[in-house]
Design a protein around this motif. Sequence first.
Motif, mmCIF file in Angstrom:
data_model
loop_
_atom_site.group_PDB
_atom_site.id
_atom_site.type_symbol
_atom_site.label_atom_id
_atom_site.label_comp_id
_atom_site.label_asym_id
_atom_site.label_seq_id
_atom_site.Cartn_x
_atom_site.Cartn_y
_atom_site.Cartn_z
ATOM 1 N N ARG A 106 6.474 4.028 -0.103
ATOM 2 C CA ARG A 106 5.214 3.565 -0.663
ATOM 3 C C ARG A 106 4.980 4.340 -1.952
ATOM 4 O O ARG A 106 5.547 5.413 -2.160
ATOM 5 C CB ARG A 106 4.057 3.764 0.314
ATOM 6 N N THR A 107 4.148 3.795 -2.810
ATOM 7 C CA THR A 107 3.818 4.478 -4.064
ATOM 8 C C THR A 107 2.553 5.287 -3.876
ATOM 9 O O THR A 107 1.536 4.776 -3.395
ATOM 10 C CB THR A 107 3.631 3.480 -5.212
ATOM 11 N N VAL A 108 2.627 6.558 -4.233
ATOM 12 C CA VAL A 108 1.444 7.432 -4.237
ATOM 13 C C VAL A 108 1.246 7.941 -5.657
ATOM 14 O O VAL A 108 2.167 7.922 -6.481
ATOM 15 C CB VAL A 108 1.613 8.616 -3.260
ATOM 16 N N THR A 109 0.045 8.378 -5.932
ATOM 17 C CA THR A 109 -0.230 8.971 -7.237
ATOM 18 C C THR A 109 -0.700 10.412 -7.059
ATOM 19 O O THR A 109 -1.285 10.768 -6.028
ATOM 20 C CB THR A 109 -1.315 8.181 -8.001
ATOM 21 N N GLU A 121 -3.139 13.073 -7.427
ATOM 22 C CA GLU A 121 -4.584 13.156 -7.652
ATOM 23 C C GLU A 121 -4.978 14.521 -8.215
ATOM 24 O O GLU A 121 -5.869 14.622 -9.057
ATOM 25 C CB GLU A 121 -5.310 12.898 -6.339
ATOM 26 N N LEU A 148 -1.834 14.068 -3.057
ATOM 27 C CA LEU A 148 -1.306 12.724 -3.271
ATOM 28 C C LEU A 148 -2.161 11.700 -2.548
ATOM 29 O O LEU A 148 -2.578 11.917 -1.411
ATOM 30 C CB LEU A 148 0.136 12.632 -2.747
ATOM 31 N N ARG A 149 -2.412 10.560 -3.197
ATOM 32 C CA ARG A 149 -3.144 9.450 -2.586
ATOM 33 C C ARG A 149 -2.332 8.165 -2.710
ATOM 34 O O ARG A 149 -1.529 8.024 -3.644
ATOM 35 C CB ARG A 149 -4.507 9.245 -3.254
ATOM 36 N N ASP A 150 -2.558 7.235 -1.792
ATOM 37 C CA ASP A 150 -1.903 5.940 -1.893
ATOM 38 C C ASP A 150 -2.337 5.245 -3.179
ATOM 39 O O ASP A 150 -3.533 5.206 -3.508
ATOM 40 C CB ASP A 150 -2.270 5.068 -0.688
ATOM 41 N N LEU A 156 -3.364 6.436 4.236
ATOM 42 C CA LEU A 156 -2.036 6.982 4.482
ATOM 43 C C LEU A 156 -1.851 7.219 5.980
ATOM 44 O O LEU A 156 -2.812 7.488 6.705
ATOM 45 C CB LEU A 156 -1.853 8.292 3.720
ATOM 46 N N SER A 166 -5.945 12.148 1.933
ATOM 47 C CA SER A 166 -4.852 12.422 0.996
ATOM 48 C C SER A 166 -3.838 13.330 1.682
ATOM 49 O O SER A 166 -4.097 13.903 2.741
ATOM 50 C CB SER A 166 -5.391 13.090 -0.269
ATOM 51 N N TYR A 167 -2.672 13.461 1.062
ATOM 52 C CA TYR A 167 -1.642 14.382 1.520
ATOM 53 C C TYR A 167 -1.585 15.574 0.576
ATOM 54 O O TYR A 167 -1.782 15.433 -0.638
ATOM 55 C CB TYR A 167 -0.273 13.708 1.525
#
Length: 773
Positions: free
Chosen positions: A464-467, A469, A483-485, A491, A521-522
């Motif tokens: 999946r793509t995360v950005t 943050e 990191l967030r989706d 997530l 978030s991760y």
Amino acid sequence: MSASVPASAPACPVDHAALAGGCPVSANAAAFDPFGSAYQTDPAESLRWSRDEEPVFYSPELGYWVVTRYEDVKAVFRDNILFSPAIALEKITPVSAEATATLARYDYAMARTLVNEDEPAHMPRRRALMDPFTPKELAHHEAMVRRLTREYVDRFVESGKADLVDEMLWEVPLTVALHFLGVPEEDMATMRKYSIAHTVNTWGRPAPEEQVAVAEAVGRFWQYAGTVLEKMRQDPSGHGWMPYGIRKQREMPDVVTDSYLHSMMMAGIVAAHETTANASANAFKLLLENRAVWEEICADPSLIPNAVEECLRHSGSVAAWRRVATADTRIGDVDIPAGAKLLVVNASANHDERHFERPDEFDIRRPNSSDHLTFGYGSHQCMGKNLARMEMQIFLEELTTRLPHMELVPDQEFTYLPNTSFRGPDHVWVQWDPQANPERTDPAVLHRHQPVTIGEPAARAVSRTVTVERLDRIADDVLRLVLRDAGGKTLPTWTPGAHIDLDLGALSRQYSLCGAPDAPSYEIAVHLDPESRGGSRYIHEQLEVGSPLRMRGPRNHFALDPGAEHYVFVAGGIGITPVLAMADHARARGWSYELHYCGRNRSGMAYLERVAGHGDRAALHVSEEGTRIDLAALLAEPAPGVQIYACGPGRLLAGLEDASRNWPDGALHVEHFTSSLAALDPDVEHAFDLELRDSGLTVRVEPTQTVLDALRANNIDVPSDCEEGLCGSCEVAVLDGEVDHRDTVLTKAERAANRQMMTCCSRACGDRLALRL
């Protein structure tokens, strides 16, 4: 010797004379009807009661025992001697004498094939005819499948409305099947009619007035197959499975016989055509009903291989197979008499919550989608599975690229050709606005191709793509990433010890999650390794807030044992990330634990404030301050019920292994993030054989091959990801032989037990290993 199948069991296998309360068959079992609308529309849902209450039951309506849970279904597939496939192609509905006479008039003599043949005849033939199904050989068909798919889509792309089944999904798999077998294309219309008749004759319930007409078509199919086969014999030099079989017959006339080729010619067309056509129709229906998923794969075609795998699990085209017990036995807790016929419902097994988490959800990132039993399992697993996967991927790529705005026509009724084993909608009507076709404004879309995955998709395809943050420096050379989706989706949940995989340029690297498991978030932390091969350097030098990243996971091969009496957590350097998440978890649950955090100096130690929050349960060991950890003293006396969890540099982990030598096996758990694997050296390595017990195959592993490579070359699918012995994705069960373990996943006790291995790196100590594959 061939499996001996006892005479058929009576209509009800229960001795009613010995019972005071009448027939013990439950109301649900008595009401089960595989030709009813509930089973035909959704076999898994119609058998939910069975999976929950009665996983093996006798159906008086059908005269079969029905098996519905994953482990039971897999166990039946695994043992093709005790559970013979001899009845797999037997007519499930008895036909009239007139229909039988009609078949005889055509000299119909369908012999055993790969589907329903017992040992010892089956495996020599399967081995002899397998080569055209290997990934290397299947790759030659990709261009043909793409060309055919493009031609059929061209016919309706500007129309605005189409029945995908009639206008593409039936015809293209049929033509591919004919190409694969070596049959001339001009016979397509005839073969379509015959293929349907064969399916109805074997698995359906034709009305008495229809049976003679069906038998007539099947008889003609039989004669036609023989005629085409004779044409091929005149010049068997061409491409195709049948010409290949004719050439093999010259080498092995006792194995590849005339009657066998004739039967396989007929059966092969049905197998290669109809199951793929139905699977594809099911997939498009499922994806368009789950619009968010459809739009996701339109935006990211790399998700297509795993979308195909989840479609095969969730709504596969093969609902059930049949077997017959050759001896008295038990399935689960149920006694099965010799001669009992079994309906083995893989569609139900694929929705068993004991194996698949939230099985009714459609999740294209499901980590174990490939465990599905749609293709069967063991020595009779579908040989054409990877051709079907290839076709489905190309169909999806073509239509998500050219008609991403396509939608199901509202309020249409989906109907299914009634039969017990194969299912797919008769029609799938879709509509779209031709003015919005992407190729009108951007003709370049017609030249974009996603690489086809031949075989089971690797775990690394499930991404999946995360950005990014947040990006904070929290210690010398340590960056904290939040990191967030990218699409704002939730997530997946995770547990302490879990890690994610990030694609960093051309590299893939694993990082432990260290935030709060319930956060949206991760959080990870990355130390800049001065000898970085590119992973940590990429993060430190190229990432910024807003950067997109491809992520897989989370996965956990370093999970906490919740039953310990006390936990000793030891972290060195950036190894604090998984260990701190574990300590937080233990504190929140009131468990007994201690935390030891080691580093060269405080300025390089991340998360000191969080560690301090553990109070006197936490101890810092800072080399520059003279408080280096004394591992020998820490682990001087083995303590029952104590579990040690550690992550850090190799020297720390080696020291812990040495200090815990007198502790019980399994007390020490360690997490590695670097691999010591080197390229295979043929002057050092040796060849060995793999005996694949469930498949009945023996595979040779050459000195320059990994076990994983050798399995793939022989059409045996095993999931994989890092392929460096770090992640545990490619684990298989070992039945016999000593393993040369080279991974960093298994514990010392697990290695000593010798019951599993990682196929990407580990090898045989001797000349043979037996695996449960």
